[in-house]
Design a protein around this motif. Structure first.
Motif, mmCIF file in Angstrom:
data_model
loop_
_atom_site.group_PDB
_atom_site.id
_atom_site.type_symbol
_atom_site.label_atom_id
_atom_site.label_comp_id
_atom_site.label_asym_id
_atom_site.label_seq_id
_atom_site.Cartn_x
_atom_site.Cartn_y
_atom_site.Cartn_z
ATOM 1 N N HIS A 41 -12.461 33.748 -24.777
ATOM 2 C CA HIS A 41 -12.564 33.318 -23.277
ATOM 3 C C HIS A 41 -11.523 33.201 -22.870
ATOM 4 N N MET A 42 -10.303 32.625 -23.173
ATOM 5 C CA MET A 42 -8.971 32.524 -22.959
ATOM 6 C C MET A 42 -8.530 33.764 -22.342
ATOM 7 N N VAL A 43 -8.687 34.725 -23.251
ATOM 8 C CA VAL A 43 -7.984 36.238 -22.818
ATOM 9 C C VAL A 43 -8.905 36.740 -21.442
ATOM 10 N N GLU A 97 -2.400 37.904 -8.901
ATOM 11 C CA GLU A 97 -1.553 38.797 -9.492
ATOM 12 C C GLU A 97 -2.068 39.083 -10.981
ATOM 13 N N MET A 98 -2.476 37.838 -11.630
ATOM 14 C CA MET A 98 -3.075 37.855 -13.008
ATOM 15 C C MET A 98 -4.319 38.816 -12.804
ATOM 16 N N SER A 99 -5.171 38.721 -11.981
ATOM 17 C CA SER A 99 -6.550 39.223 -12.132
ATOM 18 C C SER A 99 -6.304 40.863 -11.417
ATOM 19 N N SER A 100 -5.185 41.323 -11.125
ATOM 20 C CA SER A 100 -4.894 42.563 -10.812
ATOM 21 C C SER A 100 -4.290 43.520 -12.049
ATOM 22 N N VAL A 101 -3.701 42.775 -13.108
ATOM 23 C CA VAL A 101 -3.380 43.446 -14.187
ATOM 24 C C VAL A 101 -3.996 44.188 -14.972
ATOM 25 N N CYS A 102 -5.466 43.866 -15.025
ATOM 26 C CA CYS A 102 -6.404 44.522 -16.008
ATOM 27 C C CYS A 102 -7.850 44.096 -15.821
ATOM 28 N N LYS A 103 -8.574 45.332 -15.354
ATOM 29 C CA LYS A 103 -9.876 44.994 -15.480
ATOM 30 C C LYS A 103 -10.435 44.317 -16.638
ATOM 31 N N CYS A 104 -11.448 43.342 -16.448
ATOM 32 C CA CYS A 104 -11.984 42.622 -17.629
ATOM 33 C C CYS A 104 -13.429 42.328 -17.449
ATOM 34 N N LEU A 105 -14.314 42.537 -18.361
ATOM 35 C CA LEU A 105 -15.607 42.136 -18.533
ATOM 36 C C LEU A 105 -15.810 41.204 -19.490
ATOM 37 N N TYR A 106 -16.376 40.160 -19.216
ATOM 38 C CA TYR A 106 -16.898 39.278 -20.270
ATOM 39 C C TYR A 106 -18.410 38.907 -20.449
ATOM 40 N N ILE A 107 -19.090 39.127 -21.545
ATOM 41 C CA ILE A 107 -20.456 39.172 -21.941
ATOM 42 C C ILE A 107 -20.489 37.996 -22.744
ATOM 43 N N LEU A 287 -11.515 46.290 -19.927
ATOM 44 C CA LEU A 287 -11.611 45.578 -21.152
ATOM 45 C C LEU A 287 -12.749 44.814 -21.228
ATOM 46 N N ALA A 288 -13.838 45.278 -22.210
ATOM 47 C CA ALA A 288 -15.117 44.415 -22.004
ATOM 48 C C ALA A 288 -15.070 43.557 -23.400
ATOM 49 N N ILE A 289 -15.211 42.305 -23.348
ATOM 50 C CA ILE A 289 -15.202 41.423 -24.315
ATOM 51 C C ILE A 289 -16.686 40.913 -24.296
ATOM 52 N N ARG A 316 -17.182 56.271 -21.605
ATOM 53 C CA ARG A 316 -16.373 55.466 -20.444
ATOM 54 C C ARG A 316 -15.081 55.267 -20.307
ATOM 55 N N GLY A 317 -14.277 55.628 -21.443
ATOM 56 C CA GLY A 317 -13.095 55.294 -21.592
ATOM 57 C C GLY A 317 -12.683 53.928 -21.394
ATOM 58 N N ILE A 318 -13.183 52.932 -22.136
ATOM 59 C CA ILE A 318 -13.018 51.603 -22.076
ATOM 60 C C ILE A 318 -12.446 50.859 -23.535
ATOM 61 N N GLN A 319 -11.887 49.907 -23.474
ATOM 62 C CA GLN A 319 -11.428 48.833 -24.566
ATOM 63 C C GLN A 319 -12.841 47.840 -24.601
ATOM 64 N N MET A 320 -12.922 47.859 -25.927
ATOM 65 C CA MET A 320 -13.800 46.796 -26.289
ATOM 66 C C MET A 320 -13.470 45.838 -27.404
ATOM 67 N N ILE A 321 -13.599 44.587 -27.215
ATOM 68 C CA ILE A 321 -13.538 43.450 -28.253
ATOM 69 C C ILE A 321 -14.803 42.762 -28.466
ATOM 70 N N VAL A 322 -15.236 42.784 -29.853
ATOM 71 C CA VAL A 322 -16.650 42.204 -30.003
ATOM 72 C C VAL A 322 -16.538 41.237 -30.948
ATOM 73 N N ALA A 323 -16.583 39.836 -30.545
ATOM 74 C CA ALA A 323 -16.577 38.912 -31.499
ATOM 75 C C ALA A 323 -17.934 38.386 -32.097
ATOM 76 N N THR A 324 -17.872 38.564 -33.319
ATOM 77 C CA THR A 324 -19.248 38.300 -34.030
ATOM 78 C C THR A 324 -19.234 37.284 -35.140
ATOM 79 N N HIS A 325 -20.288 36.805 -35.517
ATOM 80 C CA HIS A 325 -20.463 36.068 -36.859
ATOM 81 C C HIS A 325 -21.158 37.177 -37.949
ATOM 82 N N SER A 326 -21.630 38.019 -37.506
ATOM 83 C CA SER A 326 -22.855 38.973 -38.213
ATOM 84 C C SER A 326 -21.848 40.162 -38.658
#
Length: 375
Positions: A41-43, A97-107, A287-289, A316-326
């Motif tokens: 969430h910090m990222v 300016e921070m928000s223009s550096v890299c598009k990011c989606l958080y789910i 970047l999808a988190i 889609r040509g996206i980068q994805m970071i999946v945080a999981t316990h499973s």
């Protein structure tokens, strides 16, 4: 541009982590309490310019390093200092300016409801169904071909125009699966024969240019519709999802009985929400988190998600970071996974240091001062 690595010092006053990421799909896992969800969430907050969340989170410094060699550096020492660094040069930046550096989606884990502009909470799936209906209705209302500059086509030979027409016809057939059908001027066949191209060349150049623009404009939306249906129906048992001509999501049992979206199981809702966000809210280069995608999902569904995630990253040509316990979410892709865990290892991380490979590694160091250079 992708996020190449993330380094945090003093998370909760105790943890220092470094994570290296690659293009496409990445997994992060750990036991509870090590700050996995907080760090993700910090990222996201840093990449959207949300200083409020960062101020509320106890940490000393966060570095986000990008594939072009630039870095976003956030330090907390009373006030919050945010800088961008490239080629050893640093400059202060603000939230915009921070928000223009890299598009990011958080789910996040709390994804079954969303907050509307007026502050009210509504069921996410119903909101997305309405959004999709409105989007498709608007797109399908514009079936007329746009008068597009065809000067580049005029320089093509008849054989080249014929080949381009066949390519556009294939695109039109794909779009038709999602309900997109352009209006071709009456009396003209498409794709044209070589004779028709020669006889009515100027007319067909205008038609080809218009269809090229139409298929390019609607490709991403049509692709999202087709892939969304394919993934959901691959998981659904005894029921099928369709999307009507008006863009309405319809779910029916195999016996024909309609099922309201609100009556779907929690797992079915979770899958539809995850896949919808990744396809309709995540343009190329994002970047999808995703935090805890396993919520409410049967083990067999969890095991399939990593393949779906990988496919979506690729198409889609996206980068994805999946945080999981499973472990079932990661399934057979452990080479893409990194674990947050205590360690006595102390790795020097001075200015200009880079890991020799992009395989995800995490180092936990205790007691390292926050000062020093960017990784």
């Amino acid at each position: 541009m992708i996020v190449q690595s993330v380094q945090v010092y003093g998370l909760f006053g105790e943890f220092d982590y470094r994570l290296d990421f690659r293009e496409g799909l990445n997994f992060v896992h750990s036991p509870n309490g090590y700050g996995k969800s907080t760090l993700m969430h910090m990222v996201y907050s840093a990449l959207r310019g949300d200083l409020g969340y960062l101020k509320e989170t106890p940490f000393q410094r966060l570095d986000i390093i990008f594939s072009d060699g630039s870095a976003m550096i956030i330090e907390k020492d009373g006030d919050m200092l945010v800088q961008m660094q490239k080629n050893e040069l640093e400059s202060a930046v603000g939230p915009d300016e921070m928000s223009s550096v890299c598009k990011c989606l958080y789910i996040g884990p709390e994804r079954t409801v969303i907050k509307k502009g007026d502050g009210h909470l509504v069921p996410a799936l119903e909101a997305y169904a309405k959004e999709l209906s409105e989007t498709l209705r608007s797109a399908k209302e514009h079936t007329e071909l746009v008068d597009t500059d065809g000067s580049r086509l005029a320089e093509m030979s008849d054989a080249q125009l014929e080949g381009l027409s066949k390519d556009i016809k294939a695109r039109m057939e794909f779009l038709a699966d999602a309900g997109f059908v352009p209006k071709i001027p009456g009396g003209y066949r498409f794709p044209p024969s070589r004779y028709e191209l020669s006889e009515y060349r100027d007319d067909y150049i205008r038609i080809i240019a218009g269809l090229d623009e139409y298929t390019s404009r609607n490709r991403l939306l049509a692709e999202s519709v087709v892939v969304f249906k394919d993934i959901v129906n691959d998981l659904f048992v005894n029921k099928t999802l369709t999307i009507s001509d008006t863009g309405k999501i319809v779910v029916a049992m195999d016996n024909g009985a309609a099922v309201q979206l609100s009556k779907l199981s929690s797992g079915e809702k979770q899958v539809m929400i995850l896949v919808y966000n990744l396809l309709f809210h995540c343009p190329p280069g994002t970047l999808a988190i995703i935090d805890e995608p396993e919520i409410s999902l049967h083990v067999s569904w969890q095991q399939k998600l990593s393949t779906y995630f990988s496919d979506i990253c690729r198409i889609r040509g996206i980068q994805m970071i999946v945080a999981t316990h499973s472990p079932q979410i990661i399934h057979d892709k452990w080479d893409l996974a990194v674990e947050l865990r205590p360690s006595d290892a102390r790795i020097p991380l001075g200015r200009g240091h880079r890991q020799p490979d992009l395989h995800a590694q995490i180092y936990l160091q205790r007691g390292r001062p926050c000062g020093g250079g960017v990784i």
